[in-house]
Scaffold this motif. Structure first.
Motif, PDB file in Angstrom:
ATOM      1  N   ALA A   1     -79.900  57.586 -40.149  1.00 14.15           N
ATOM      2  CA  ALA A   1     -79.643  56.586 -41.189  1.00 14.15           C
ATOM      3  C   ALA A   1     -79.163  55.280 -40.573  1.00 14.15           C
ATOM      4  O   ALA A   1     -79.548  54.185 -41.008  1.00 14.15           O
ATOM      5  CB  ALA A   1     -78.611  57.120 -42.186  1.00 14.15           C
ATOM      6  N   GLY A   2     -78.314  55.386 -39.537  1.00 10.55           N
ATOM      7  CA  GLY A   2     -77.829  54.190 -38.859  1.00 10.55           C
ATOM      8  C   GLY A   2     -78.953  53.443 -38.161  1.00 10.55           C
ATOM      9  O   GLY A   2     -79.019  52.203 -38.199  1.00 10.55           O
ATOM     10  N   LEU A   3     -79.852  54.182 -37.521  1.00  9.30           N
ATOM     11  CA  LEU A   3     -80.991  53.552 -36.840  1.00  9.30           C
ATOM     12  C   LEU A   3     -81.906  52.871 -37.853  1.00  9.30           C
ATOM     13  O   LEU A   3     -82.440  51.783 -37.595  1.00  9.30           O
ATOM     14  CB  LEU A   3     -81.772  54.605 -36.052  1.00  9.30           C
ATOM     15  N   GLU A   4     -82.064  53.501 -38.998  1.00  7.50           N
ATOM     16  CA  GLU A   4     -82.898  52.911 -40.047  1.00  7.50           C
ATOM     17  C   GLU A   4     -82.298  51.599 -40.538  1.00  7.50           C
ATOM     18  O   GLU A   4     -83.027  50.628 -40.803  1.00  7.50           O
ATOM     19  CB  GLU A   4     -83.034  53.896 -41.207  1.00  7.50           C
ATOM     20  N   GLU A   5     -80.976  51.539 -40.654  1.00  4.37           N
ATOM     21  CA  GLU A   5     -80.314  50.309 -41.078  1.00  4.37           C
ATOM     22  C   GLU A   5     -80.555  49.190 -40.073  1.00  4.37           C
ATOM     23  O   GLU A   5     -80.820  48.042 -40.451  1.00  4.37           O
ATOM     24  CB  GLU A   5     -78.807  50.548 -41.239  1.00  4.37           C
ATOM     25  N   ILE A   6     -80.440  49.511 -38.786  1.00  7.53           N
ATOM     26  CA  ILE A   6     -80.667  48.497 -37.760  1.00  7.53           C
ATOM     27  C   ILE A   6     -82.093  47.966 -37.832  1.00  7.53           C
ATOM     28  O   ILE A   6     -82.336  46.755 -37.715  1.00  7.53           O
ATOM     29  CB  ILE A   6     -80.378  49.078 -36.362  1.00  7.53           C
ATOM     30  N   GLN A   7     -83.061  48.859 -38.050  1.00 13.00           N
ATOM     31  CA  GLN A   7     -84.447  48.422 -38.178  1.00 13.00           C
ATOM     32  C   GLN A   7     -84.621  47.524 -39.406  1.00 13.00           C
ATOM     33  O   GLN A   7     -85.366  46.538 -39.369  1.00 13.00           O
ATOM     34  CB  GLN A   7     -85.384  49.621 -38.263  1.00 13.00           C
TER      35      GLN A   7
ATOM     36  N   GLU B   1     -85.507  42.138 -41.808  1.00  9.38           N
ATOM     37  CA  GLU B   1     -85.022  41.011 -42.603  1.00  9.38           C
ATOM     38  C   GLU B   1     -85.148  39.714 -41.814  1.00  9.38           C
ATOM     39  O   GLU B   1     -85.580  38.679 -42.349  1.00  9.38           O
ATOM     40  CB  GLU B   1     -83.562  41.239 -43.003  1.00  9.38           C
ATOM     41  N   ASP B   2     -84.775  39.759 -40.538  1.00 10.69           N
ATOM     42  CA  ASP B   2     -84.863  38.558 -39.707  1.00 10.69           C
ATOM     43  C   ASP B   2     -86.310  38.143 -39.472  1.00 10.69           C
ATOM     44  O   ASP B   2     -86.612  36.961 -39.362  1.00 10.69           O
ATOM     45  CB  ASP B   2     -84.155  38.800 -38.368  1.00 10.69           C
ATOM     46  N   ILE B   3     -87.211  39.119 -39.389  1.00 13.68           N
ATOM     47  CA  ILE B   3     -88.635  38.798 -39.241  1.00 13.68           C
ATOM     48  C   ILE B   3     -89.133  38.098 -40.503  1.00 13.68           C
ATOM     49  O   ILE B   3     -89.829  37.071 -40.431  1.00 13.68           O
ATOM     50  CB  ILE B   3     -89.454  40.073 -38.963  1.00 13.68           C
ATOM     51  N   ARG B   4     -88.766  38.626 -41.666  1.00 15.14           N
ATOM     52  CA  ARG B   4     -89.195  38.012 -42.936  1.00 15.14           C
ATOM     53  C   ARG B   4     -88.613  36.620 -43.112  1.00 15.14           C
ATOM     54  O   ARG B   4     -89.271  35.722 -43.655  1.00 15.14           O
ATOM     55  CB  ARG B   4     -88.775  38.893 -44.119  1.00 15.14           C
ATOM     56  N   ASP B   5     -87.378  36.424 -42.636  1.00 14.15           N
ATOM     57  CA  ASP B   5     -86.713  35.122 -42.798  1.00 14.15           C
ATOM     58  C   ASP B   5     -87.137  34.113 -41.734  1.00 14.15           C
ATOM     59  O   ASP B   5     -86.685  32.959 -41.757  1.00 14.15           O
ATOM     60  CB  ASP B   5     -85.190  35.302 -42.747  1.00 14.15           C
TER      61      ASP B   5
ATOM     62  N   ASP C   1     -93.031  44.299 -33.426  1.00 11.88           N
ATOM     63  CA  ASP C   1     -92.927  45.664 -33.913  1.00 11.88           C
ATOM     64  C   ASP C   1     -91.447  45.999 -34.104  1.00 11.88           C
ATOM     65  O   ASP C   1     -90.701  46.167 -33.135  1.00 11.88           O
ATOM     66  CB  ASP C   1     -93.564  46.627 -32.898  1.00 11.88           C
ATOM     67  N   SER C   2     -91.010  46.089 -35.356  1.00  6.71           N
ATOM     68  CA  SER C   2     -89.582  46.286 -35.646  1.00  6.71           C
ATOM     69  C   SER C   2     -89.072  47.633 -35.157  1.00  6.71           C
ATOM     70  O   SER C   2     -87.915  47.749 -34.733  1.00  6.71           O
ATOM     71  CB  SER C   2     -89.331  46.148 -37.148  1.00  6.71           C
ATOM     72  N   GLU C   3     -89.924  48.644 -35.192  1.00  7.09           N
ATOM     73  CA  GLU C   3     -89.494  49.967 -34.745  1.00  7.09           C
ATOM     74  C   GLU C   3     -89.267  49.984 -33.238  1.00  7.09           C
ATOM     75  O   GLU C   3     -88.268  50.520 -32.747  1.00  7.09           O
ATOM     76  CB  GLU C   3     -90.531  51.022 -35.121  1.00  7.09           C
ATOM     77  N   TYR C   4     -90.186  49.371 -32.488  1.00  7.72           N
ATOM     78  CA  TYR C   4     -90.024  49.311 -31.035  1.00  7.72           C
ATOM     79  C   TYR C   4     -88.795  48.477 -30.663  1.00  7.72           C
ATOM     80  O   TYR C   4     -88.041  48.844 -29.753  1.00  7.72           O
ATOM     81  CB  TYR C   4     -91.269  48.703 -30.385  1.00  7.72           C
ATOM     82  N   LEU C   5     -88.597  47.370 -31.364  1.00  7.17           N
ATOM     83  CA  LEU C   5     -87.453  46.514 -31.048  1.00  7.17           C
ATOM     84  C   LEU C   5     -86.148  47.242 -31.344  1.00  7.17           C
ATOM     85  O   LEU C   5     -85.197  47.174 -30.564  1.00  7.17           O
ATOM     86  CB  LEU C   5     -87.523  45.212 -31.838  1.00  7.17           C
TER      87      LEU C   5
ATOM     88  N   ALA D   1     -85.550  49.675 -28.595  1.00  6.25           N
ATOM     89  CA  ALA D   1     -85.127  48.999 -27.366  1.00  6.25           C
ATOM     90  C   ALA D   1     -83.664  48.575 -27.449  1.00  6.25           C
ATOM     91  O   ALA D   1     -82.884  48.779 -26.507  1.00  6.25           O
ATOM     92  CB  ALA D   1     -86.008  47.781 -27.111  1.00  6.25           C
ATOM     93  N   VAL D   2     -83.267  48.012 -28.588  1.00  8.50           N
ATOM     94  CA  VAL D   2     -81.884  47.558 -28.780  1.00  8.50           C
ATOM     95  C   VAL D   2     -80.914  48.729 -28.684  1.00  8.50           C
ATOM     96  O   VAL D   2     -79.872  48.658 -28.015  1.00  8.50           O
ATOM     97  CB  VAL D   2     -81.747  46.849 -30.147  1.00  8.50           C
ATOM     98  N   VAL D   3     -81.254  49.838 -29.353  1.00  9.89           N
ATOM     99  CA  VAL D   3     -80.386  51.018 -29.339  1.00  9.89           C
ATOM    100  C   VAL D   3     -80.396  51.677 -27.970  1.00  9.89           C
ATOM    101  O   VAL D   3     -79.353  52.120 -27.469  1.00  9.89           O
ATOM    102  CB  VAL D   3     -80.833  52.023 -30.425  1.00  9.89           C
ATOM    103  N   GLY D   4     -81.563  51.750 -27.344  1.00 12.59           N
ATOM    104  CA  GLY D   4     -81.652  52.357 -26.016  1.00 12.59           C
ATOM    105  C   GLY D   4     -80.817  51.619 -24.987  1.00 12.59           C
ATOM    106  O   GLY D   4     -80.142  52.235 -24.151  1.00 12.59           O
ATOM    107  N   ILE D   5     -80.849  50.296 -25.059  1.00  9.88           N
ATOM    108  CA  ILE D   5     -80.038  49.486 -24.146  1.00  9.88           C
ATOM    109  C   ILE D   5     -78.553  49.782 -24.361  1.00  9.88           C
ATOM    110  O   ILE D   5     -77.788  49.951 -23.406  1.00  9.88           O
ATOM    111  CB  ILE D   5     -80.337  47.991 -24.350  1.00  9.88           C
ATOM    112  N   ALA D   6     -78.137  49.854 -25.628  1.00  7.34           N
ATOM    113  CA  ALA D   6     -76.728  50.149 -25.931  1.00  7.34           C
ATOM    114  C   ALA D   6     -76.325  51.515 -25.395  1.00  7.34           C
ATOM    115  O   ALA D   6     -75.258  51.670 -24.785  1.00  7.34           O
ATOM    116  CB  ALA D   6     -76.506  50.084 -27.443  1.00  7.34           C
ATOM    117  N   THR D   7     -77.185  52.502 -25.602  1.00  8.11           N
ATOM    118  CA  THR D   7     -76.867  53.866 -25.170  1.00  8.11           C
ATOM    119  C   THR D   7     -76.746  53.968 -23.659  1.00  8.11           C
ATOM    120  O   THR D   7     -75.778  54.538 -23.130  1.00  8.11           O
ATOM    121  CB  THR D   7     -77.958  54.845 -25.665  1.00  8.11           C
ATOM    122  N   GLU D   8     -77.716  53.413 -22.952  1.00  6.62           N
ATOM    123  CA  GLU D   8     -77.726  53.544 -21.494  1.00  6.62           C
ATOM    124  C   GLU D   8     -76.634  52.712 -20.821  1.00  6.62           C
ATOM    125  O   GLU D   8     -75.971  53.171 -19.896  1.00  6.62           O
ATOM    126  CB  GLU D   8     -79.104  53.156 -20.942  1.00  6.62           C
ATOM    127  N   ILE D   9     -76.433  51.485 -21.290  1.00  5.70           N
ATOM    128  CA  ILE D   9     -75.378  50.655 -20.699  1.00  5.70           C
ATOM    129  C   ILE D   9     -74.004  51.245 -21.023  1.00  5.70           C
ATOM    130  O   ILE D   9     -73.106  51.282 -20.172  1.00  5.70           O
ATOM    131  CB  ILE D   9     -75.483  49.208 -21.196  1.00  5.70           C
TER     132      ILE D   9
END
Length: 232
Positions: free
Chosen positions: A153-159, A164-168, A175-179, A182-190
């Motif tokens: 659910a948290g990952l879905e919110e981030i997507q 929203e930013d793409i629409r605005d 690709d919002s899912e890939y982005l 990537a954002v979450v993966g960077i957070a997890t690994e770092i």
């Protein structure tokens, strides 16, 4: 209005109404409170045991022994240590999601949101003692258990925030899912690497992650030879 009605109304106390007031939560009954206390005792015990022994070596008996509860009580709430671990993961995401939502609201653009969200996440990892110790002792399990209900659910919110930013027009048509991944993966690994260092620096980790997302590797801050985070 009749005199009788006026007299009756005069005896009714005036009650002010605040439309913004938050209704008081309904008091919990003793039985419900006991259930909550037992569940929390199991989760707290599991955090400590997972940190001490590691997930692989921990048994349900180890968790029960730490709580002081009867084994039957444990199985009223969880079927296995796997379920307990997933509940802990969900609990962490449940606590951090409101903070990320607040970051979203106060951010004026995608860049600010990413910076604020990373700062919130790394600070949470560094300051929540139970979570920090458990993650440090179970890095592999923490990394792979990303499919619990609350985390999804948290990952879905981030997507959704990204879309929203793409629409605005704040982001290109990517690709919002890939982005999101990537954002979450960077957070997890770092974050995984950050907690292994002798000096834990959430702000440094957040700035590195933000720069990587927004500018790519060419925009990363350079290390100086005497930098405190250049060495472990």
């Amino acid at each position: 209005m009749s005199d009788a009605k006026e007299e009756l109304l005069s005896k009714v106390p005036l009650v002010s109404f605040d439309p913004l007031a938050t209704p008081k939560p309904k008091p919990r009954g003793k039985r419900e409170q006991t259930k909550l206390n037992n569940r929390e005792a199991i989760l707290n015990s599991a955090r400590e045991v997972f940190a001490e022994l590691g997930y692989g070596a921990t048994t349900v008996r180890d968790i029960i022994r730490k709580t002081g509860l009867a084994s039957g009580t444990f199985y009223n709430y969880f079927k296995s240590k796997e379920e307990v671990f997933e509940a802990i993961m969900d609990d962490g995401m449940r606590r951090i999601r409101p903070r990320l939502k607040a970051d979203r609201i106060r951010s004026r653009n995608f860049e600010e949101f990413i910076r604020n969200a990373y700062t919130t996440y790394f600070d949470y990892m560094a300051t929540d003692r139970h979570t920090f110790e458990m993650i440090r002792g179970n890095r592999t399990w923490f990394r792979v258990r990303m499919d619990t209900a609350e985390i999804l659910a948290g990952l879905e919110e981030i997507q959704e925030y990204i879309e929203e930013d793409i629409r605005d027009g704040n982001l290109p048509q990517v690709d919002s899912e890939y982005l999101m991944a990537a954002v979450v993966g960077i957070a997890t690994e770092i974050g995984d690497r950050m907690i292994l260092r002798d000096k834990i620096e959430p702000k440094v980790a957040a700035e590195f992650a933000t720069s990587l997302v927004l500018k790519g590797f060419t925009g990363l801050p350079l290390l100086s030879p005497e930098s405190s985070h250049a060495k472990r």
